[in-house]
Design an enzyme around this catalytic site. Sequence first.
Site, PDB file in Angstrom:
ATOM      1  N   THR A 142      18.214  11.804  20.788  1.00 62.05           N
ATOM      2  CA  THR A 142      19.031  12.759  21.544  1.00 62.05           C
ATOM      3  C   THR A 142      20.432  12.210  21.750  1.00 62.05           C
ATOM      4  O   THR A 142      20.605  11.039  22.065  1.00 62.05           O
ATOM      5  CB  THR A 142      18.397  13.005  22.931  1.00 62.05           C
ATOM      6  OG1 THR A 142      17.099  13.555  22.744  1.00 62.05           O
ATOM      7  CG2 THR A 142      19.259  13.943  23.767  1.00 62.05           C
TER       8      THR A 142
ATOM      9  N   VAL B 139       8.748  21.088  23.807  1.00 58.38           N
ATOM     10  CA  VAL B 139       9.994  20.762  24.494  1.00 58.38           C
ATOM     11  C   VAL B 139       9.870  19.353  25.057  1.00 58.38           C
ATOM     12  O   VAL B 139       8.870  19.020  25.693  1.00 58.38           O
ATOM     13  CB  VAL B 139      10.296  21.754  25.636  1.00 58.38           C
ATOM     14  CG1 VAL B 139      11.521  21.314  26.428  1.00 58.38           C
ATOM     15  CG2 VAL B 139      10.506  23.157  25.075  1.00 58.38           C
ATOM     16  N   GLY B 140      10.868  18.539  24.815  1.00 51.29           N
ATOM     17  CA  GLY B 140      10.868  17.178  25.342  1.00 51.29           C
ATOM     18  C   GLY B 140      11.656  17.071  26.629  1.00 51.29           C
ATOM     19  O   GLY B 140      11.841  18.051  27.353  1.00 51.29           O
TER      20      GLY B 140
ATOM     21  N   THR C 288      17.197   9.009  26.080  1.00 45.74           N
ATOM     22  CA  THR C 288      16.802   9.320  24.713  1.00 45.74           C
ATOM     23  C   THR C 288      15.560   8.513  24.383  1.00 45.74           C
ATOM     24  O   THR C 288      15.386   7.401  24.877  1.00 45.74           O
ATOM     25  CB  THR C 288      17.934   9.008  23.716  1.00 45.74           C
ATOM     26  OG1 THR C 288      17.481   9.268  22.379  1.00 45.74           O
ATOM     27  CG2 THR C 288      18.398   7.567  23.816  1.00 45.74           C
TER      28      THR C 288
ATOM     29  N   VAL D   2      11.133   8.929  23.508  1.00 48.24           N
ATOM     30  CA  VAL D   2       9.947   9.794  23.487  1.00 48.24           C
ATOM     31  C   VAL D   2       9.919  10.602  24.782  1.00 48.24           C
ATOM     32  O   VAL D   2       9.634  10.069  25.857  1.00 48.24           O
ATOM     33  CB  VAL D   2       8.657   8.965  23.327  1.00 48.24           C
ATOM     34  CG1 VAL D   2       7.440   9.884  23.390  1.00 48.24           C
ATOM     35  CG2 VAL D   2       8.680   8.210  22.011  1.00 48.24           C
ATOM     36  N   GLY D   3      10.210  11.881  24.672  1.00 50.79           N
ATOM     37  CA  GLY D   3      10.336  12.721  25.855  1.00 50.79           C
ATOM     38  C   GLY D   3       9.097  12.767  26.714  1.00 50.79           C
ATOM     39  O   GLY D   3       9.171  12.801  27.947  1.00 50.79           O
TER      40      GLY D   3
END
Length: 322
Positions: A150, A179-180, A201, A203-204
Amino acid sequence: MWGMIATWRMALEGVTRATALLNRGESAAQAVVEAVSDVEDFPLYKSVGYGGLPNENCEVELDAAFMDGDSLVFGAVGNLVDIANPVRVAHALSRERFNSLLVGRGAREWAVEQGFAQKKMLTDRAIAHYRKRCRETIDKGLSPYDGHDTVGMVGLDLQGSMSVATSTSGLFMKRRGRVGDSPIIGSGFYCDSQIGGATATGVGEDLMKGCTSYEIVRRMAQGMTPQQAADSVVLELEDKLMKRFGRCGDLSVVCMNKDGEFGVSTNIKTFSFVVATANMAPTVYLAERLEEHTTYTLADSDWLQDYEQRIREPIDGALHYD
């Protein structure tokens, strides 16, 4: 004093253009939106915007967010399809009293109604990446999940106002509708002009478990420096997930306080970020974790050159961008 900090080397050009805005007194809100839009428009950055990597159905679903630190208003979109600049849609949604987070078909319908540019965001290069990843993972019975970089930016302007913006195509090969953390307030981003701002940023699914960005800002409010806040949040979240869940994905954060001091933390081998202030031109740093603290050094010319070559490498079946 003005300042800006952003995740990843891909933010450099956008931050460079945004610093001109900040230097002449434009708002932090305008600066972060323009800078993130710049990243979204560049087709070789395969985790954001145009050219972003697709989901498992080979569709590009985009997430983005914006938050104003003066008023605490925010706007965000998830699973937005074929709209040129998701961050601009998120910024526009922040002006809405209600319905400030829209996803999927509703997000696209609203964006089209508001006159935002429609654009096919899936490129030949992204399709080639998709096919290559399938050959390397799914076809061999391996997990395809990779690529979740991200772009997130925190800005401080000469008036003392702060804003934050994010944008991403999300987890590569994700399921449709996933969606993260990036468009989720408090997890992927948070900003309060009286304290500071943060963005994340990685792993959501793991970053959301710690409400990561809000927690960093909260700790700065309690007196921690940005660096102390960033390191303590990432370290504690990683430790908790390892003890209670057995594993932890990539976690990286950047933050800045209202005085323009910044912090960064990561649990990966090398995390690049960009910083600019009134006293420092936009500069790329490389961060790494050493025990319980994050250290960072200037990215040297060799690293920067390797980066340029890597993102421009041709992929079988893809058009080559010069």
